[in-house]
Design a protein around this motif. Structure first.
Motif, PDB file in Angstrom:
ATOM      1  N   ASP A 242      -7.103   2.805  50.111  1.00 31.12           N
ATOM      2  CA  ASP A 242      -7.579   3.852  49.212  1.00 31.12           C
ATOM      3  C   ASP A 242      -6.722   5.104  49.329  1.00 31.12           C
ATOM      4  O   ASP A 242      -6.422   5.766  48.322  1.00 31.12           O
ATOM      5  CB  ASP A 242      -9.044   4.180  49.504  1.00 31.12           C
ATOM      6  N   ALA A 243      -6.277   5.468  50.539  1.00 34.74           N
ATOM      7  CA  ALA A 243      -5.396   6.619  50.710  1.00 34.74           C
ATOM      8  C   ALA A 243      -4.040   6.360  50.070  1.00 34.74           C
ATOM      9  O   ALA A 243      -3.451   7.257  49.445  1.00 34.74           O
ATOM     10  CB  ALA A 243      -5.234   6.937  52.197  1.00 34.74           C
ATOM     11  N   ALA A 244      -3.524   5.130  50.209  1.00 35.45           N
ATOM     12  CA  ALA A 244      -2.255   4.778  49.561  1.00 35.45           C
ATOM     13  C   ALA A 244      -2.375   4.873  48.045  1.00 35.45           C
ATOM     14  O   ALA A 244      -1.456   5.361  47.366  1.00 35.45           O
ATOM     15  CB  ALA A 244      -1.829   3.367  49.972  1.00 35.45           C
ATOM     16  N   ALA A 245      -3.514   4.441  47.499  1.00 35.80           N
ATOM     17  CA  ALA A 245      -3.727   4.547  46.050  1.00 35.80           C
ATOM     18  C   ALA A 245      -3.797   6.002  45.609  1.00 35.80           C
ATOM     19  O   ALA A 245      -3.272   6.367  44.548  1.00 35.80           O
ATOM     20  CB  ALA A 245      -5.016   3.816  45.664  1.00 35.80           C
ATOM     21  N   ALA A 246      -4.440   6.853  46.421  1.00 34.91           N
ATOM     22  CA  ALA A 246      -4.533   8.272  46.077  1.00 34.91           C
ATOM     23  C   ALA A 246      -3.143   8.926  46.050  1.00 34.91           C
ATOM     24  O   ALA A 246      -2.847   9.728  45.162  1.00 34.91           O
ATOM     25  CB  ALA A 246      -5.430   8.990  47.075  1.00 34.91           C
ATOM     26  N   ILE A 247      -2.299   8.582  47.016  1.00 36.84           N
ATOM     27  CA  ILE A 247      -0.937   9.128  47.021  1.00 36.84           C
ATOM     28  C   ILE A 247      -0.159   8.609  45.818  1.00 36.84           C
ATOM     29  O   ILE A 247       0.609   9.344  45.186  1.00 36.84           O
ATOM     30  CB  ILE A 247      -0.227   8.758  48.337  1.00 36.84           C
ATOM     31  N   GLY A 248      -0.369   7.335  45.481  1.00 40.29           N
ATOM     32  CA  GLY A 248       0.290   6.779  44.300  1.00 40.29           C
ATOM     33  C   GLY A 248      -0.130   7.482  43.020  1.00 40.29           C
ATOM     34  O   GLY A 248       0.692   7.732  42.134  1.00 40.29           O
ATOM     35  N   ILE A 249      -1.418   7.819  42.902  1.00 41.34           N
ATOM     36  CA  ILE A 249      -1.907   8.559  41.739  1.00 41.34           C
ATOM     37  C   ILE A 249      -1.248   9.926  41.663  1.00 41.34           C
ATOM     38  O   ILE A 249      -0.869  10.400  40.583  1.00 41.34           O
ATOM     39  CB  ILE A 249      -3.444   8.694  41.797  1.00 41.34           C
ATOM     40  N   THR A 250      -1.091  10.572  42.804  1.00 41.86           N
ATOM     41  CA  THR A 250      -0.434  11.886  42.824  1.00 41.86           C
ATOM     42  C   THR A 250       0.999  11.789  42.338  1.00 41.86           C
ATOM     43  O   THR A 250       1.451  12.606  41.526  1.00 41.86           O
ATOM     44  CB  THR A 250      -0.471  12.465  44.247  1.00 41.86           C
ATOM     45  N   MET A 251       1.726  10.780  42.812  1.00 37.80           N
ATOM     46  CA  MET A 251       3.102  10.579  42.346  1.00 37.80           C
ATOM     47  C   MET A 251       3.140  10.280  40.858  1.00 37.80           C
ATOM     48  O   MET A 251       4.015  10.768  40.133  1.00 37.80           O
ATOM     49  CB  MET A 251       3.750   9.444  43.131  1.00 37.80           C
ATOM     50  N   LEU A 252       2.185   9.483  40.389  1.00 38.93           N
ATOM     51  CA  LEU A 252       2.118   9.143  38.971  1.00 38.93           C
ATOM     52  C   LEU A 252       1.882  10.377  38.109  1.00 38.93           C
ATOM     53  O   LEU A 252       2.515  10.555  37.059  1.00 38.93           O
ATOM     54  CB  LEU A 252       1.014   8.113  38.738  1.00 38.93           C
ATOM     55  N   LEU A 253       0.988  11.257  38.542  1.00 42.73           N
ATOM     56  CA  LEU A 253       0.696  12.478  37.777  1.00 42.73           C
ATOM     57  C   LEU A 253       1.911  13.403  37.740  1.00 42.73           C
ATOM     58  O   LEU A 253       2.211  14.001  36.699  1.00 42.73           O
ATOM     59  CB  LEU A 253      -0.501  13.199  38.392  1.00 42.73           C
ATOM     60  N   ILE A 254       2.628  13.515  38.854  1.00 40.78           N
ATOM     61  CA  ILE A 254       3.830  14.360  38.887  1.00 40.78           C
ATOM     62  C   ILE A 254       4.865  13.828  37.913  1.00 40.78           C
ATOM     63  O   ILE A 254       5.463  14.580  37.128  1.00 40.78           O
ATOM     64  CB  ILE A 254       4.390  14.424  40.309  1.00 40.78           C
ATOM     65  N   ALA A 255       5.098  12.511  37.940  1.00 42.20           N
ATOM     66  CA  ALA A 255       6.087  11.907  37.039  1.00 42.20           C
ATOM     67  C   ALA A 255       5.657  12.050  35.582  1.00 42.20           C
ATOM     68  O   ALA A 255       6.484  12.330  34.702  1.00 42.20           O
ATOM     69  CB  ALA A 255       6.287  10.438  37.398  1.00 42.20           C
ATOM     70  N   PHE A 256       4.362  11.878  35.309  1.00 39.35           N
ATOM     71  CA  PHE A 256       3.871  11.983  33.931  1.00 39.35           C
ATOM     72  C   PHE A 256       4.046  13.398  33.393  1.00 39.35           C
ATOM     73  O   PHE A 256       4.475  13.589  32.246  1.00 39.35           O
ATOM     74  CB  PHE A 256       2.399  11.573  33.872  1.00 39.35           C
ATOM     75  N   ILE A 257       3.699  14.394  34.209  1.00 42.47           N
ATOM     76  CA  ILE A 257       3.844  15.789  33.765  1.00 42.47           C
ATOM     77  C   ILE A 257       5.309  16.112  33.480  1.00 42.47           C
ATOM     78  O   ILE A 257       5.640  16.744  32.471  1.00 42.47           O
ATOM     79  CB  ILE A 257       3.267  16.742  34.827  1.00 42.47           C
ATOM     80  N   LEU A 258       6.195  15.663  34.359  1.00 45.80           N
ATOM     81  CA  LEU A 258       7.620  15.916  34.148  1.00 45.80           C
ATOM     82  C   LEU A 258       8.118  15.244  32.881  1.00 45.80           C
ATOM     83  O   LEU A 258       8.815  15.867  32.069  1.00 45.80           O
ATOM     84  CB  LEU A 258       8.421  15.433  35.351  1.00 45.80           C
ATOM     85  N   LEU A 259       7.761  13.986  32.677  1.00 42.85           N
ATOM     86  CA  LEU A 259       8.206  13.275  31.481  1.00 42.85           C
ATOM     87  C   LEU A 259       7.642  13.909  30.219  1.00 42.85           C
ATOM     88  O   LEU A 259       8.343  14.012  29.202  1.00 42.85           O
ATOM     89  CB  LEU A 259       7.776  11.810  31.567  1.00 42.85           C
ATOM     90  N   PHE A 260       6.399  14.354  30.284  1.00 37.70           N
ATOM     91  CA  PHE A 260       5.785  14.998  29.119  1.00 37.70           C
ATOM     92  C   PHE A 260       6.511  16.292  28.771  1.00 37.70           C
ATOM     93  O   PHE A 260       6.832  16.549  27.598  1.00 37.70           O
ATOM     94  CB  PHE A 260       4.311  15.271  29.397  1.00 37.70           C
ATOM     95  N   LEU A 261       6.807  17.118  29.771  1.00 40.19           N
ATOM     96  CA  LEU A 261       7.500  18.384  29.525  1.00 40.19           C
ATOM     97  C   LEU A 261       8.908  18.148  28.988  1.00 40.19           C
ATOM     98  O   LEU A 261       9.343  18.818  28.041  1.00 40.19           O
ATOM     99  CB  LEU A 261       7.550  19.206  30.814  1.00 40.19           C
ATOM    100  N   MET A 262       9.620  17.195  29.584  1.00 40.45           N
ATOM    101  CA  MET A 262      10.983  16.920  29.141  1.00 40.45           C
ATOM    102  C   MET A 262      11.005  16.333  27.732  1.00 40.45           C
ATOM    103  O   MET A 262      11.877  16.669  26.925  1.00 40.45           O
ATOM    104  CB  MET A 262      11.674  15.975  30.125  1.00 40.45           C
ATOM    105  N   ASN A 263      10.057  15.456  27.413  1.00 45.05           N
ATOM    106  CA  ASN A 263      10.004  14.886  26.064  1.00 45.05           C
ATOM    107  C   ASN A 263       9.664  15.949  25.028  1.00 45.05           C
ATOM    108  O   ASN A 263      10.204  15.941  23.912  1.00 45.05           O
ATOM    109  CB  ASN A 263       8.969  13.759  26.017  1.00 45.05           C
ATOM    110  N   THR A 264       8.773  16.869  25.396  1.00 44.08           N
ATOM    111  CA  THR A 264       8.454  17.973  24.488  1.00 44.08           C
ATOM    112  C   THR A 264       9.682  18.845  24.233  1.00 44.08           C
ATOM    113  O   THR A 264       9.981  19.209  23.085  1.00 44.08           O
ATOM    114  CB  THR A 264       7.313  18.818  25.069  1.00 44.08           C
ATOM    115  N   LEU A 265      10.392  19.184  25.299  1.00 47.02           N
ATOM    116  CA  LEU A 265      11.609  19.991  25.156  1.00 47.02           C
ATOM    117  C   LEU A 265      12.664  19.250  24.355  1.00 47.02           C
ATOM    118  O   LEU A 265      13.362  19.846  23.520  1.00 47.02           O
ATOM    119  CB  LEU A 265      12.147  20.352  26.545  1.00 47.02           C
ATOM    120  N   GLN A 266      12.783  17.947  24.574  1.00 49.61           N
ATOM    121  CA  GLN A 266      13.770  17.160  23.842  1.00 49.61           C
ATOM    122  C   GLN A 266      13.454  17.125  22.350  1.00 49.61           C
ATOM    123  O   GLN A 266      14.358  17.234  21.509  1.00 49.61           O
ATOM    124  CB  GLN A 266      13.821  15.741  24.399  1.00 49.61           C
TER     125      GLN A 266
END
Length: 277
Positions: A242-266
């Motif tokens: 469960d802790a490994a899944a929580a860390i994975g979710i955190t990484m997923l949210l960071i990547a999603f936010i970055l991709l969303f911002l970059m796609n918007t700027l693009q």
């Protein structure tokens, strides 16, 4: 007539069937596994989530992952730009071999790359021996491994865009007295900037989740060279799924936010380019 024409353009033969196959495939391969990860992470209580996310080990791993990924993606943005420019604009002996070598990180297993980099850049290695400071088992080694893995993302994103740039505008600007620097800043850079940002984003997203090439050269020293993927594996070794899944979710949210911002700027950059044209 216009409505009928619009519907014909949208509803091509087989559209419903292909859309169904696409959504099914996307759900089975991407959406359902990610949803399962979210569901599994809910086994942690709010207090356990808070305790995990503010722990020193997690914060240091997060800072190391973000910093090394950002540095490697930033360096590869400039190195990849130079490589793409050389491969597109110049013809020289060995050019095809260089072009093939760009794709080696795609084909080479990441674990093999990590072992090779560790053997070469360790203190007793053929290259690391000549440096007065340690490269392997330090953040420098992690950044080096990420540079190796993420370079093709920038080059292969920029290369087709540079190949399609019209030379007429550059020649006209040169005839009007523009310097090479002015030509690059005012003609070439605005045209390649969306692709450049895409290459940076892909490199960063790959770097922040890279494991195979980093696990050997990092050494997995807690609080020093432990990045988030290594922390996830250590949690799995402790059966803390469960802790490994929580860390994975955190990484997923960071990547999603970055991709969303970059796609918007693009999209905004592409809109401005289309208006200017």
């Amino acid at each position: 007539m216009k409505v009928a024409s619009f519907k014909q353009q949208r509803n091509i033969p087989g559209f419903n069937l292909t859309l169904g196959y696409t959504l099914t495939f996307l759900s089975l391969i991407v959406l359902i596994p990610l949803l399962g990860l979210f569901v599994y992470s809910t086994k942690l209580s709010f207090h356990e989530w808070e305790k995990l996310l503010i722990s020193k080990q997690f914060l240091l791993a997060l800072m190391l992952s973000l910093s090394t990924a950002l540095i490697s993606a930033g360096l590869n943005s400039f190195i990849g730009l130079l490589l793409a420019w050389v491969l597109v604009r110049y013809r020289f002996p060995g050019r095809k071999i260089m072009d093939i070598c760009i794709d080696i990180p795609f084909a080479l297993p990441t674990a093999v790359a990590g072992i090779a980099l560790t053997a070469i850049y360790a203190q007793n290695g053929p290259i690391g021996y000549w440096f007065s400071f340690k490269i392997a088992y330090t953040p420098i080694g992690i950044t080096l491994a990420l540079l190796f893995v993420t370079l093709p993302f920038v080059v292969r994103t920029l290369q087709p865009v540079m190949a399609d740039l019209p030379r007429e505008q550059e020649e006209a600007a040169s005839l009007l007295g523009a310097s090479p620097r002015q030509i690059f800043m005012h003609i070439i850079l605005p045209a390649i900037l969306p692709a450049w940002l895409t290459g940076f984003t892909l490199a960063f997203a790959r770097a922040i989740g890279e494991y195979g090439s980093v696990v050997f050269i990092a050494g997995n020293i807690p609080f020093k060279t432990e990045i988030l993927p290594l922390l996830i594996v250590s949690k799995l070794d402790q059966y803390a799924y469960d802790a490994a899944a929580a860390i994975g979710i955190t990484m997923l949210l960071i990547a999603f936010i970055l991709l969303f911002l970059m796609n918007t700027l693009q999209r905004r950059l592409n809109r401005n380019i289309n208006k200017n044209n």
